[in-house]
Design a protein around this motif. Structure first.
Motif, PDB file in Angstrom:
ATOM      1  N   ASP A 301       0.835  -1.208   0.000  1.00 16.37           N
ATOM      2  CA  ASP A 301       0.000   0.000   0.000  1.00 16.37           C
ATOM      3  C   ASP A 301       0.867   1.255   0.000  1.00 16.37           C
ATOM      4  O   ASP A 301       0.556   2.241  -0.654  1.00 16.37           O
ATOM      5  CB  ASP A 301      -0.937   0.011   1.214  1.00 16.37           C
ATOM      6  CG  ASP A 301      -2.124  -0.934   1.001  1.00 16.37           C
ATOM      7  OD1 ASP A 301      -2.425  -1.248  -0.171  1.00 16.37           O
ATOM      8  OD2 ASP A 301      -2.729  -1.364   2.003  1.00 16.37           O
ATOM      9  N   LEU A 304       2.603   1.572  -3.479  1.00  9.57           N
ATOM     10  CA  LEU A 304       1.684   1.724  -4.610  1.00  9.57           C
ATOM     11  C   LEU A 304       1.840   3.036  -5.392  1.00  9.57           C
ATOM     12  O   LEU A 304       1.830   3.011  -6.629  1.00  9.57           O
ATOM     13  CB  LEU A 304       0.242   1.552  -4.104  1.00  9.57           C
ATOM     14  CG  LEU A 304      -0.843   1.331  -5.156  1.00  9.57           C
ATOM     15  CD1 LEU A 304      -0.548   0.114  -6.018  1.00  9.57           C
ATOM     16  CD2 LEU A 304      -2.203   1.160  -4.457  1.00  9.57           C
ATOM     17  N   ARG A 316      -4.234  -1.610  -6.980  1.00  8.47           N
ATOM     18  CA  ARG A 316      -3.617  -2.349  -5.878  1.00  8.47           C
ATOM     19  C   ARG A 316      -3.595  -3.843  -6.212  1.00  8.47           C
ATOM     20  O   ARG A 316      -2.595  -4.524  -5.989  1.00  8.47           O
ATOM     21  CB  ARG A 316      -4.405  -2.091  -4.598  1.00  8.47           C
ATOM     22  CG  ARG A 316      -3.834  -2.817  -3.388  1.00  8.47           C
ATOM     23  CD  ARG A 316      -4.675  -2.517  -2.165  1.00  8.47           C
ATOM     24  NE  ARG A 316      -4.038  -2.942  -0.942  1.00  8.47           N
ATOM     25  CZ  ARG A 316      -4.270  -4.118  -0.346  1.00  8.47           C
ATOM     26  NH1 ARG A 316      -5.106  -4.982  -0.883  1.00  8.47           N
ATOM     27  NH2 ARG A 316      -3.657  -4.412   0.774  1.00  8.47           N
TER      28      ARG A 316
END
Ligand code: GDL
Length: 460
Positions: A301, A304, A316
């Motif tokens: 995350d 990303l 994602r």
């Protein structure tokens, strides 16, 4: 100046792989990340920095020293311990005073630019000495201990708080079992190496799937001190086709109180180490429990945003699937594994028997191929340059599988051999190494057997 604390738990990064060392700009980026994530040590010992290993006797030029000095300063201002490692083992003459003086001269250069912590490395070297030296010292371990103790004492007199690291010639369980370096090597270290010196250790293997408490406790008894972990879990210098962006795993949280620190020697490409570093930092700071998959997803995350492209960003889900394909040496991520299992199952059956799952497998193949292709549009160009060779190869395989599945799913009327103008003999999967790799097949128990004869386009 970094506060040298002799008892601090060292956590951080080793630049200790084979291949091109990182650039000054990359290191600055790394140091900033380390501060943000709470890693306290950077250990400089690139195998292919000539003057660290191959020509270790030659002093640094003024320009080289200034480049190192700016690195030392960059660490100091950020509170990171900078450890400088030298690898004289390829050709050192342990009993020669002039060689000891050269080691000291190098460390003196480094002390002069503010370096506070040092290491001597004896990994990946011949484990034999000249007969005269062997007779003089009795063993390789004794010779290395004597040299290390002399240099350690010299450093200690000038820098009492210095950490001093030592990498043994057998630096993992398998090497010790094979008695690399001679019988009783580790016990000799335990007896003869100054107790303040930290001994590096990679676990049961060079690349260790697991490092258990039992393993470390038994080693601690032999070394008479807890080891300092040199973790090669994410190293990729031994395989140009792979990189590793899976989570730090296979080590219990309790390991932290059984060792003097954990340092990781990662992928050669700095840009590919985001998850490796992020999850190591999370492991170092975790209190009660450790879930590697959750740590991986949390790190992805954070990574990303670097997957923004010139067009629509990768999702994602896309990045998780991609990361799953380059997970850990002993493990594919869940998405990659289920794709592989699905393909294997499908290709082992006649296409007439394929059920609805064929469509799902095919959809994932196309998706992965497209994700790989879209990486060319990454805005983070250093990331693209680091990743593209491996993902190009994956894209080729996905493209071929797509062609095969498309043809077979058309049904028996499409009954024709699968060929592709983009996968021609010799250019696709070509080259001597690829041909050699097909000659010996590794069995599940690790042994090798000759492959059954198969056609070779270059010989037919
Ligand atoms: C090694 C080398 C290291 C290399 C790694 C992975 C140690 C102590 N030494 O044997 O420089 O990067 O394997 O190939 O690990």
């Amino acid at each position: 100046m970094a506060t040298p604390d002799k008892s601090a738990f060292l956590s951080g990064i080793i630049e200790g792989f084979y291949g091109q060392p990182w650039s000054p700009a990359e290191r600055l980026e790394l140091f900033d990340r380390m501060v943000a994530w709470g890693l306290n040590t950077y250990f400089y010992c690139p195998k292919d920095d000539w003057k660290n290993r191959a020509i270790w006797r030659e002093p640094y030029s003024a320009a080289e020293l200034e480049a190192l000095a700016s690195m030392v300063r960059a660490c100091a201002t950020r509170g990171i311990h900078f450890v400088y490692g030298l690898s004289p083992g390829l050709d050192i003459r342990y009993s020669h005073d002039d060689d000891r003086q050269r080691l000291i001269a190098r460390f003196e250069q480094m002390l002069g630019i503010g370096c506070a912590h040092f290491a001597l490395l004896f990994d990946d070297i011949p484990d034999r000495m000249e007969a005269a030296e062997l007779a003089w010292f009795g063993s390789l371990a004794s010779a290395q201990c004597q040299v290390a103790n002399v240099v350690h004492r010299w450093v200690h007199e000038r820098q009492p708080a210095a950490r001093f690291l030592f990498c043994p010639t057998p630096y993992c369980g398998r090497m010790a079992e094979r008695q690399l370096g001679g019988e009783g090597y580790l016990e000799t270290l335990g007896r003869e190496l100054a107790p303040a010196i930290d001994i590096l250790w990679t676990g049961p293997e060079i690349i260790s799937r697991e490092i258990t408490l039992d393993h470390i406790q038994a080693l601690t008894r032999r070394l008479r001190r807890p080891p300092l972990i040199w973790d090669n879990l994410h190293a990729n210098d031994y395989d140009g086709h792979r990189f590793f962006c899976g989570p730090y795993s296979g080590r219990p949280l309790a390991l932290k109180s059984a060792v003097r620190g954990i340092l990781t020697n990662p992928n050669c490409e700095l840009a590919l180490n985001f998850v490796a570093f992020r999850t190591l930092a999370a492991f170092v700071h975790a209190q009660d429990s450790w879930d590697p998959r959750a740590a991986y997803l949390a790190a992805l995350d954070e990574w990303l945003p670097q997957f923004a492209t010139a067009g629509a960003p990768l999702s994602r889900e896309d990045v998780v699937l991609l990361g799953d394909c380059y997970y850990l040496p002993f493990e594919d991520g869940a998405g990659a594994n289920s794709l592989y299992v699905g393909l294997r199952r499908l290709l082992s059956q006649p296409p007439a028997q394929w059920g609805p799952e064929a469509a799902e497998v095919h959809r994932q193949v196309v998706r992965l191929r497209d994700v790989c292709a879209r990486l060319a549009d990454l805005r983070a160009r250093p990331l693209f340059y680091a990743i593209w060779r491996r993902t190009w190869e994956l894209r080729e395989e996905m493209d071929l599988l797509d062609r095969y599945l498309t043809l077979q799913r058309r049904g028996p009327e499409a009954n024709q051999a699968c060929a592709s103008d983009f996968h021609l003999p010799d250019t696709y999967r070509g080259g001597l190494v690829a041909r050699l790799q097909r000659l010996l097949v590794q069995q599940p128990n690790g042994t090798f057997l000759p492959a059954p004869p198969s056609p070779d386009p270059l010989l037919s």
